[in-house]
Design an enzyme around this catalytic site. Structure first.
Site, PDB file in Angstrom:
ATOM      1  N   LYS A  17      76.296  21.037  54.362  1.00 30.21           N
ATOM      2  CA  LYS A  17      76.454  21.691  53.046  1.00 30.21           C
ATOM      3  C   LYS A  17      76.702  20.671  51.948  1.00 30.21           C
ATOM      4  CE  LYS A  17      80.037  24.434  53.612  1.00 30.21           C
ATOM      5  NZ  LYS A  17      80.503  24.343  54.980  1.00 30.21           N
ATOM      6  N   GLY A  18      77.450  19.634  52.303  1.00 30.47           N
ATOM      7  CA  GLY A  18      77.776  18.606  51.314  1.00 30.47           C
ATOM      8  C   GLY A  18      76.517  17.928  50.795  1.00 30.47           C
ATOM      9  N   GLU A 150      91.083  31.024  57.421  1.00 30.14           N
ATOM     10  CA  GLU A 150      91.747  30.197  56.412  1.00 30.14           C
ATOM     11  C   GLU A 150      90.968  30.055  55.105  1.00 30.14           C
ATOM     12  OE1 GLU A 150      92.729  26.565  58.320  1.00 30.14           O
ATOM     13  OE2 GLU A 150      90.646  25.929  58.493  1.00 30.14           O
ATOM     14  N   GLY A 355      91.124   0.004  58.127  1.00 33.56           N
ATOM     15  CA  GLY A 355      91.742   0.706  59.243  1.00 33.56           C
ATOM     16  C   GLY A 355      93.250   0.572  59.198  1.00 33.56           C
ATOM     17  N   CYS A 382      89.243  -4.515  53.308  1.00 31.92           N
ATOM     18  CA  CYS A 382      90.643  -4.072  53.395  1.00 31.92           C
ATOM     19  C   CYS A 382      91.299  -4.644  54.652  1.00 31.92           C
ATOM     20  CB  CYS A 382      90.715  -2.554  53.326  1.00 31.92           C
ATOM     21  SG  CYS A 382      92.300  -2.006  52.672  1.00 31.92           S
ATOM     22  N   HIS A 508      87.853  -1.553  48.496  1.00 36.09           N
ATOM     23  CA  HIS A 508      86.777  -0.894  49.258  1.00 36.09           C
ATOM     24  C   HIS A 508      85.494  -0.826  48.434  1.00 36.09           C
ATOM     25  CE1 HIS A 508      89.145   0.667  52.683  1.00 36.09           C
ATOM     26  NE2 HIS A 508      90.135   0.556  51.825  1.00 36.09           N
ATOM     27  N   GLU A 510      82.655  -0.081  49.377  1.00 36.66           N
ATOM     28  CA  GLU A 510      81.746   0.984  49.844  1.00 36.66           C
ATOM     29  C   GLU A 510      81.846   2.257  49.015  1.00 36.66           C
ATOM     30  OE1 GLU A 510      84.473  -0.025  51.362  1.00 36.66           O
ATOM     31  OE2 GLU A 510      85.412   1.532  52.601  1.00 36.66           O
TER      32      GLU A 510
END
Ligand code: GLN
Length: 533
Positions: A17-18, A150, A355, A382, A508, A510
């Site tokens: 959907k995204g 929900e 991470g 990072c 980051h 990215e």
């Protein structure tokens, strides 16, 4: 006035959907409209920042420091629009706000209920984003699948909102799956029909159906869907599995999806300008070469955990006419240097991504040592940058046992340590150094050349930093600190200029790469990798 497009999903989760919401955003942008996407997530976490990537995939970070759903990455990449805190709404954040108000006494005398208090707060989030961005179109995707308990308050809020803004100002797109039954050789429409029935029972009649499928939908089945789901025939849109997600906008455009929606919303528009995007897709589909890039991390079983890194590598590949093949390396497997060498031997470049926690760290250090010593193009992000500093401190500077305080509080040389403002932080949610901060690059450095400028702004998400007590000693041994925060206090970029590409950043990169505008640090990595094939 802003027009609203709601996107729901039925039958199964993980329909993409995204991507569909992002693609529709792209088609509207291509017609010159301003667009924002919003994601409503029905879970109780206030944001995904405290969730494991195994649970929820990557945490995407916006300029304004929101830790958000990875779909915001798709939205930004497809629509080339920077989003922020208001663009991701969770049940947790909605309830938190309502409960805060209740404690403050805003509802004195009243019973606080899902309807109207929670639904009003959800509607306020829609309007809040409209007020800030004033977009021509606001696309709102509801996470989860129709029928989930929900997501009900969100669906109810949409029902009310659609009625309030009136016909012609809002439409619903419902995404479903048409499963293929090999035994009968048919695509089945029944699950989609049922899903629309459920949606209708909540008071929402979708105007558009997007059907995910592995093969072409026969005309008869499209007509059946239109008939039983009460949507116009031209509003039944097929969305086949595609090699690249960037093909999806073109496939939807071919079927006239945006024009159908614009008609329903009574908006006139110019013809879309998709020329550049078509060229890009053409490039994506016909790469001249292939580059194998290793990603050495600990969440390698779920590629969604590093989705922006993977996309950024692909973007840099497009600019080089190269297809990127990702080789997932579980860093835990690299603890043995021989095994590490074996795994690394056929890669053209390596990324050690972000991470948390100690698991896999020693393996990452071996991967970095291998790339440093063998001149394999390397990008550290990072945690990957922190590991590059630890590796250099241990193996070049000679600081035996050098480590990050995150992994060993009693390390003899804590070359990575908690940031000062983090020392007294007690709660974990939303308290890292988050979002866009400026960084100044050293004149003439590899990084400055890649960016073509010395002042940059990048997105962050970390608690630890290079310990300045060791900075001079490490720099004297040859690791170049080529990017610092403007006050000179925080190390942001390190590099080894003698290698073909050895650059690592505390931020980051990215999160800012776009398919047609690859990020300079990824571009530099892949440019260097291409030279090795
Ligand atoms: N765990 C490290 C820190 O908190 C790195 C974070 C990251 O890679 N996003 O600083």
């Amino acid at each position: 006035m802003t027009k609203y497009i709601f996107i729901t999903g039925g039958v199964v989760s993980s329909l993409g959907k995204g991507i569909i919401a992002a693609s529709l955003g792209k088609l509207l942008r291509a017609r010159g409209f301003s667009v924002i996407n919003q994601k409503f997530d029905p879970y109780i976490n206030v944001d995904p920042g405290t969730m494991s990537p195994f649970q929820h995939g990557e945490v995407f970070v916006t300029d304004d420091g929101a830790e958000t759903d990875l779909d915001l990455g798709h939205y930004e990449r497809f629509t080339d629009t920077n989003l922020g805190k208001l663009n991701n709404v969770t049940s947790g954040s909605v309830y938190q706000r309502v409960i805060d108000k209740e404690r403050r006494g805003d509802y004195l005398g009243g019973t606080v209920q899902v309807i109207p208090h929670i639904t009003n707060e959800i509607k306020a989030r829609i309007v809040g984003a409209t007020k800030q961005f004033k977009p021509d179109f606001q696309l709102i995707e509801i996470g989860g699948t129709i029928g989930d308990i929900e997501s009900l308050p969100f669906i109810e809020a949409i029902r009310q909102f659609k009625a309030e803004v009136g016909i012609g100002n809002a439409v619903s797109v419902h995404c479903t799956l048409l499963p293929y039954l090999p035994t009968s050789g048919e695509l089945k429409t029944k699950p989609s029909q049922h899903s629309v029935t459920v949606l209708r029972s909540y008071g929402i009649q979708p105007e558009i159906l997007v059907c995910r499928t592995t093969r072409a939908i026969p005309k008869t089945e499209k007509e059946k869907l239109a008939l039983f789901c009460s949507v116009p025939k031209d509003a039944v849109i097929e969305c086949r599995d595609m090699k690249s997600i960037y093909e999806v906008p073109l496939a939807l455009e071919e079927q006239g999806m945006a024009d159908v929606i614009l008609n329903m919303l009574r908006v006139d528009s110019e013809k879309p300008n998709l020329e550049a995007w078509e060229k890009l897709v053409d490039k994506i589909k016909n790469p001249a070469k292939a580059i194998r890039v290793a990603i050495a991390g600990k969440y390698t079983k779920l590629s969604d955990a590093y989705i922006s890194v993977v996309e950024s590598l692909k973007h840099a590949g497009y600019a080089n006419d190269a297809a990127i093949e990702i080789k997932w390396i579980n860093s835990e497997e690299c603890v043995d240097p021989n095994r590490c060498a074996e795994l690394m031997k056929d890669v053209h470049a390596v990324v050690v991504p972000g991470g948390f926690g100690i698991r896999g760290i020693e393996g990452k250090l071996n991967v970095i040592r291998y790339s440093r010593e063998r001149n394999v193009p390397f990008l550290g992000i990072c945690l990957g940058m922190q590991c590059a500093v630890i590796e250099y401190a241990r193996n070049v500077v000679g600081l035996k046992g050098a480590n990050s305080a995150e992994f060993d509080e009693n390390a003899p040389y804590p070359v990575i340590d908690l940031m000062l403002e983090q020392k007294n932080v007690q709660a974990y949610g939303g308290t890292m150094r988050l979002g866009a901060y400026d960084c100044i690059l050293k004149e003439g450095s590899v990084a400055a050349k890649a960016y073509g400028q010395e002042k940059i702004s990048e997105r962050h998400r970390h608690r630890y930093e290079v310990n300045n007590e060791y900075l001079k000693q490490i720099a004297d041994a040859g690791l170049v600190f080529s990017g610092m925060s403007p006050d000179g206090m925080l190390a942001e970029v390190v590099e080894l200029p003698q290698n073909d590409w050895f650059v690592a950043a505390q931020f980051h990169p990215e999160f800012k790469s776009r398919p047609d505008k690859p990020h300079p640090l990824f571009k530099g990595l892949i440019d260097a990798a291409v030279k090795r094939i």
